[in-house]
Design a protein around this motif. Structure first.
Motif, mmCIF file in Angstrom:
data_model
loop_
_atom_site.group_PDB
_atom_site.id
_atom_site.type_symbol
_atom_site.label_atom_id
_atom_site.label_comp_id
_atom_site.label_asym_id
_atom_site.label_seq_id
_atom_site.Cartn_x
_atom_site.Cartn_y
_atom_site.Cartn_z
ATOM 1 N N UNK A 57 49.457 41.131 39.868
ATOM 2 C CA UNK A 57 48.980 42.062 40.894
ATOM 3 C C UNK A 57 48.448 43.363 40.304
ATOM 4 N N UNK A 58 48.964 43.748 39.146
ATOM 5 C CA UNK A 58 48.488 44.994 38.538
ATOM 6 C C UNK A 58 47.040 44.865 38.037
ATOM 7 N N UNK A 59 46.523 43.641 37.985
ATOM 8 C CA UNK A 59 45.122 43.434 37.585
ATOM 9 C C UNK A 59 44.190 43.323 38.795
ATOM 10 N N UNK A 60 44.718 43.602 39.984
ATOM 11 C CA UNK A 60 43.869 43.576 41.178
ATOM 12 C C UNK A 60 43.103 44.898 41.253
ATOM 13 N N UNK A 61 42.189 45.079 40.326
ATOM 14 C CA UNK A 61 41.391 46.310 40.213
ATOM 15 C C UNK A 61 39.911 45.928 40.139
ATOM 16 N N UNK A 62 38.997 46.889 40.363
ATOM 17 C CA UNK A 62 37.560 46.576 40.271
ATOM 18 C C UNK A 62 37.167 45.938 38.940
ATOM 19 N N UNK A 63 37.774 46.400 37.845
ATOM 20 C CA UNK A 63 37.446 45.856 36.523
ATOM 21 C C UNK A 63 37.736 44.365 36.475
ATOM 22 N N UNK A 64 38.896 43.959 36.933
ATOM 23 C CA UNK A 64 39.294 42.554 36.807
ATOM 24 C C UNK A 64 38.753 41.685 37.930
ATOM 25 N N UNK A 65 38.330 42.296 39.026
ATOM 26 C CA UNK A 65 37.562 41.546 40.026
ATOM 27 C C UNK A 65 36.229 41.120 39.397
ATOM 28 N N UNK A 66 35.610 42.032 38.632
ATOM 29 C CA UNK A 66 34.355 41.722 37.939
ATOM 30 C C UNK A 66 34.567 40.663 36.861
ATOM 31 N N UNK A 67 35.690 40.751 36.136
ATOM 32 C CA UNK A 67 36.002 39.766 35.092
ATOM 33 C C UNK A 67 36.243 38.394 35.727
ATOM 34 N N UNK A 68 36.980 38.371 36.838
ATOM 35 C CA UNK A 68 37.253 37.111 37.556
ATOM 36 C C UNK A 68 35.939 36.485 38.012
ATOM 37 N N UNK A 69 35.054 37.311 38.542
ATOM 38 C CA UNK A 69 33.742 36.821 38.981
ATOM 39 C C UNK A 69 32.959 36.216 37.814
ATOM 40 N N UNK A 70 33.000 36.864 36.653
ATOM 41 C CA UNK A 70 32.297 36.332 35.475
ATOM 42 C C UNK A 70 32.843 34.963 35.094
ATOM 43 N N UNK A 71 34.161 34.780 35.186
ATOM 44 C CA UNK A 71 34.754 33.481 34.869
ATOM 45 C C UNK A 71 34.309 32.404 35.858
ATOM 46 N N UNK A 72 34.223 32.766 37.141
ATOM 47 C CA UNK A 72 33.727 31.813 38.150
ATOM 48 C C UNK A 72 32.295 31.398 37.812
ATOM 49 N N UNK A 73 31.470 32.372 37.432
ATOM 50 C CA UNK A 73 30.074 32.092 37.068
ATOM 51 C C UNK A 73 30.009 31.229 35.811
#
Length: 323
Positions: A57-73
């Motif tokens: 939960x501590x990674x629920x930040x804009x930075x890691x939302x962007x990282x998660x999106x990159x992994x999906x892509x």
């Protein structure tokens, strides 16, 4: 009238395409085994990184939302490309139906554009965090990051729906044109048309600038601003600590953009490159970044490594309690 009828009969929508890329490559079976290994490792690495972000939960930040999106892509672009290449090799089936070809073209190029836009989004996040540290939490919220990422997805898919639509307006001389690529690539497909493909050429040129050179320019300008902001930090240790948060992103940018820039520069200066060499280069530049991105972000990001250690400790603790 007869000439017009013949023309309509001759220049018709093809049944499909014959993918001719890498057919002359020596020991091509080893290359396809290598692609299969890359694909499986890409899936494992990206799903591992996504699970770490999802469970922390501590990674629920804009930075890691962007990282998660990159992994999906990354997972999506690899899935749009590699399984079809392996299928062609395993079953010696280089024929691709017209509709299947256009579907692969749409998804591969949309996700490739999204890869570029995702790196810009991640750069934007670093720019806000470093240049506006006191206001970053209000400037760049989770909601705003979701909105920016959503806009990027819509933009990329609309762009290539337009590109594919213009492919459907082309006429081809043969019922099964031969495509000099390893998949249904936009350029090699429209170049096989008998009718004028000026509109398709224009679209391809605009998209190269739009999804390669403009993002690269924005990232470069952002890092100029970041370096200027870091220079105002008094301590060397403080400057390095702030810059260290950008090193993973810089590595991803280098891995993704340099092969594209080199390929297009070679094309523009009219240097003749062997077809298989060009295809080998472009296939590696399309398949390696999705594999390396999660590995680099995991190893070079302290927060991710710390969460991995925490999850391992929790697992050991729970196992100890059960025992």
């Amino acid at each position: 009238q007869l000439s017009a009828m013949e023309r309509n009969t001759t220049f018709s929508k093809p049944v499909g395409f014959l993918i001719a890329g890498l057919q002359n490559l020596q020991h091509s079976e080893y290359y396809f085994i290598f692609l299969a290994f890359i694909y499986l490792t890409t899936l494992a690495a990206n799903f591992f990184l996504m699970s770490i972000i999802w469970l922390s939960e501590c990674l629920y930040t804009p930075k890691y939302i962007a990282v998660f999106n990159l992994s999906v892509v990354d997972v999506s672009i690899s899935t749009a490309l590699i399984p079809k290449c392996i299928h062609q090799f395993l079953f010696d089936s280089r024929f691709v139906l017209y509709e299947t070809c256009l579907t692969q073209m749409l998804f591969f190029h949309s996700f490739n554009a999204l890869e570029s836009l995702s790196l810009v989004v991640m750069c934007y996040e670093r720019l806000v965090s470093i240049c506006f540290p006191l206001r970053s939490s209000t400037i760049n919220t989770n909601t705003r990051m979701f909105f920016i990422i959503g806009f990027c997805w819509v933009l990329a898919f609309i762009s290539f729906v337009v590109a594919v639509f213009f492919i459907t307006r082309l006429s081809f001389c043969k019922p099964v044109p031969v495509i000099k690529s390893y998949f249904c690539d936009h350029g090699p497909v429209f170049k096989e048309a008998c009718s004028s493909y000026n509109a398709n050429w224009t679209i391809a040129s605009v998209y190269i600038v739009m999804y390669i050179y403009v993002p690269l320019s924005l990232i470069t300008m952002s890092y100029v601003c970041i370096i200027a902001a870091l220079s105002r930090i008094s301590s060397v240790q403080g400057r390095w600590k702030a810059f260290k948060t950008c090193t993973a992103h810089l590595a991803l940018v280098t891995i993704f953009f340099i092969p594209f820039v080199v390929t297009y520069m070679i094309g523009w200066i009219s240097v003749l490159v062997d077809t298989d060499t060009r295809i080998l280069n472009t296939s590696l530049s399309a398949t390696l970044p999705p594999l390396l991105n999660p590995i680099i972000y995991t190893l070079k990001t302290e927060e991710v490594m710390e969460q991995i250690k925490n999850l391992i400790r929790k697992q050991k603790t729970s196992s100890g309690i059960v025992n």
